[in-house]
Design a protein around this motif. Sequence first.
Motif, mmCIF file in Angstrom:
data_model
loop_
_atom_site.group_PDB
_atom_site.id
_atom_site.type_symbol
_atom_site.label_atom_id
_atom_site.label_comp_id
_atom_site.label_asym_id
_atom_site.label_seq_id
_atom_site.Cartn_x
_atom_site.Cartn_y
_atom_site.Cartn_z
ATOM 1 N N GLY A 191 -6.358 8.954 1.763
ATOM 2 C CA GLY A 191 -5.341 8.541 2.617
ATOM 3 C C GLY A 191 -5.970 8.678 4.228
ATOM 4 N N ASP A 192 -6.306 9.844 4.306
ATOM 5 C CA ASP A 192 -6.749 10.025 5.789
ATOM 6 C C ASP A 192 -8.326 9.107 5.834
ATOM 7 N N ARG A 193 -8.801 8.784 4.847
ATOM 8 C CA ARG A 193 -10.063 7.763 4.974
ATOM 9 C C ARG A 193 -9.586 6.383 5.100
ATOM 10 N N ARG A 194 -8.456 6.130 4.410
ATOM 11 C CA ARG A 194 -7.954 4.876 4.537
ATOM 12 C C ARG A 194 -7.463 4.620 5.824
ATOM 13 N N LEU A 195 -6.853 5.573 6.640
ATOM 14 C CA LEU A 195 -6.215 5.498 7.887
ATOM 15 C C LEU A 195 -7.414 5.253 8.893
ATOM 16 N N ALA A 196 -8.573 5.792 8.560
ATOM 17 C CA ALA A 196 -9.721 5.930 9.691
ATOM 18 C C ALA A 196 -10.436 4.636 9.391
ATOM 19 N N ASP A 254 -7.880 19.105 -7.338
ATOM 20 C CA ASP A 254 -8.822 18.115 -6.739
ATOM 21 C C ASP A 254 -8.328 16.813 -6.371
ATOM 22 N N GLU A 255 -7.205 16.479 -7.391
ATOM 23 C CA GLU A 255 -6.755 15.219 -7.328
ATOM 24 C C GLU A 255 -5.829 14.982 -6.095
ATOM 25 N N LYS A 256 -4.933 16.296 -5.882
ATOM 26 C CA LYS A 256 -4.045 16.134 -4.737
ATOM 27 C C LYS A 256 -5.120 15.971 -3.509
ATOM 28 N N SER A 257 -6.104 17.062 -3.549
ATOM 29 C CA SER A 257 -7.010 16.908 -2.281
ATOM 30 C C SER A 257 -7.538 15.469 -1.985
ATOM 31 N N LEU A 258 -8.099 14.894 -3.186
ATOM 32 C CA LEU A 258 -8.862 13.733 -3.048
ATOM 33 C C LEU A 258 -7.579 12.665 -2.581
ATOM 34 N N ARG A 259 -6.584 12.759 -3.007
ATOM 35 C CA ARG A 259 -5.400 11.707 -2.518
ATOM 36 C C ARG A 259 -5.137 11.824 -1.065
ATOM 37 N N ARG A 260 -5.204 13.127 -0.518
ATOM 38 C CA ARG A 260 -5.259 13.546 0.828
ATOM 39 C C ARG A 260 -6.319 12.807 1.631
ATOM 40 N N LEU A 261 -7.285 13.154 0.975
ATOM 41 C CA LEU A 261 -8.807 12.564 1.668
ATOM 42 C C LEU A 261 -8.870 11.128 1.796
#
Length: 539
Positions: A357-362, A348-355
């Motif tokens: 990152g994506d949300r910060r980019l957005a 979950d931590e790995k997925s949340l970190r990707r999420l």
Amino acid sequence: MTGMGSPTRRNWKPRGLLLGLTLALLAGIAPITDATAKKRSNTPQSSAEEVSGPLTIVVSLRRQRLHIFDAKGLVSSAPISSGRAGYRTPKGIFTILQKRRRHYSNLYGGAPMPNMQRLTWSGIALHAGPLPGYPASHGCIRLPSSFSRYLFGLTNLGGRVIVTDEPVAPVRIAHPALLKPLPPGNPPATVQTASLVQTAGPGATPHSTDLLLGVTAANAAETLGSEKRTRASVAAARAQELIDLEATLTRCRNEEQEIGAELTSANLALRSAIEAVKTAEVELGNVHGLIDATASAKSKTADEMLAFMTKNAQVEGEEAIAKAMAEEDTLETKMLEQIATYELALSDEKSLRRLIGDRRLAAGQAKDHRDGILRRHIAARKAAVAASAALDKAKKADARRDKPISILLSRKASKMYVRQGYDDIFEAAIEFQHPDAPVGTHVFTALAYTEDGADLEWHAVTATTRSVSRKSSKTKGEVIQTANLPKQTPGNAIERVNIPQEIRDQLAEHLKPGSSIIITDEGRSYETGKYTDLIVEFR
């Protein structure tokens, strides 16, 4: 200076011949008779005639007398009482700034000042008051009561008042160096002001641009086509300017509103993106907490298993072995559950970190998008403010367009000052021929258009001249031979001022009857300020 009204012409006289003679004798001068009026004016006037053109009021302090002149000559005169010693009435070129039938002094105990006509905001005025036959006031110019009423009804705000030592009178003057107005002409087809403004370019300066529209006379003529600039064509351009500026302001405001709506949506999207990042970060924090708790639980369970194995390493008996095996199964199940929870939390931590990152980019993209719209909105707002200011300036210029202009040409400052309706509209450096030689103080007044409307009729008053030693006068290290000095006459004065043709062309649009030109050795008086015309004081 504004044009005067047109009340019935009459030569004012005090009530009763004896009173008139008495006042004249007390003032130390002879009463002005019809013969005197004819002598002072080439155009004798009867009481049935109307005042013609702008008025010029001349006050002689030495003679203690006031004279009124119009385009035809002497209108009327009356005795006065000016400021006594310690309160001398200032000499200079003034205009009427304020008129009140009933007024009371705020400097001298509320003393009544009937038919007050203010000349300076520091307290000098024309008004009715006692006339003992000599200077007796606190600086104001007292008038006979009935004459003050007559004069009050004759003048308008902006009327010219000249205060001198000796009596002076205007004389007609025609000179090729005098400024000329635009010819009357006919209005051309509608002119788009936007193209005129673009022609001026961003580097336009007050010296190279028109006073009201912001373009040079040459550029305006080019934009108007091959037709010569005329009063009618310029009036049409000015009217179109207001229409174009109104349209520009409407367009700018609409654009600002449209971009403002975009900005509102972009801000909402940015806030949503930021909230999404924050939500994911909170979830990541929870997962970190779970990972830490699970890791701690695993460590504790491992310790329990180690203790269990140590304790039951040599257990004997079926019952004891069965109990140990059951306890071992429980510990193993607990450990496996903790391991599964830990690994799931890590996933979950790995997925949340990707999420995140994506949300910060957005969110970054949303911010960039919002910032771009914000810059457009700021630019649109500035454009709307500029358009509003331009329209306001044009409206003010339009409101004063029918007013005459006053031009001051100062040898002392080597400058030209131009005012219209109490507003400074132009200033430029100028040069005088023989700059070290006195020029005197001369007031030129445009009386009317010539018969064909292509020029102006002028008269001039020499208010004062400067005396120069017959031997020589040293100025700035140079010796001026008085024998070679030009005479201090209106004609010589206008010849000695070098006014560039470009400035003449710019001023031509605004010249009209009632306009005035002051050529003087002096500078602009400190009395010149808000709600005044150009004021000159001299010794």
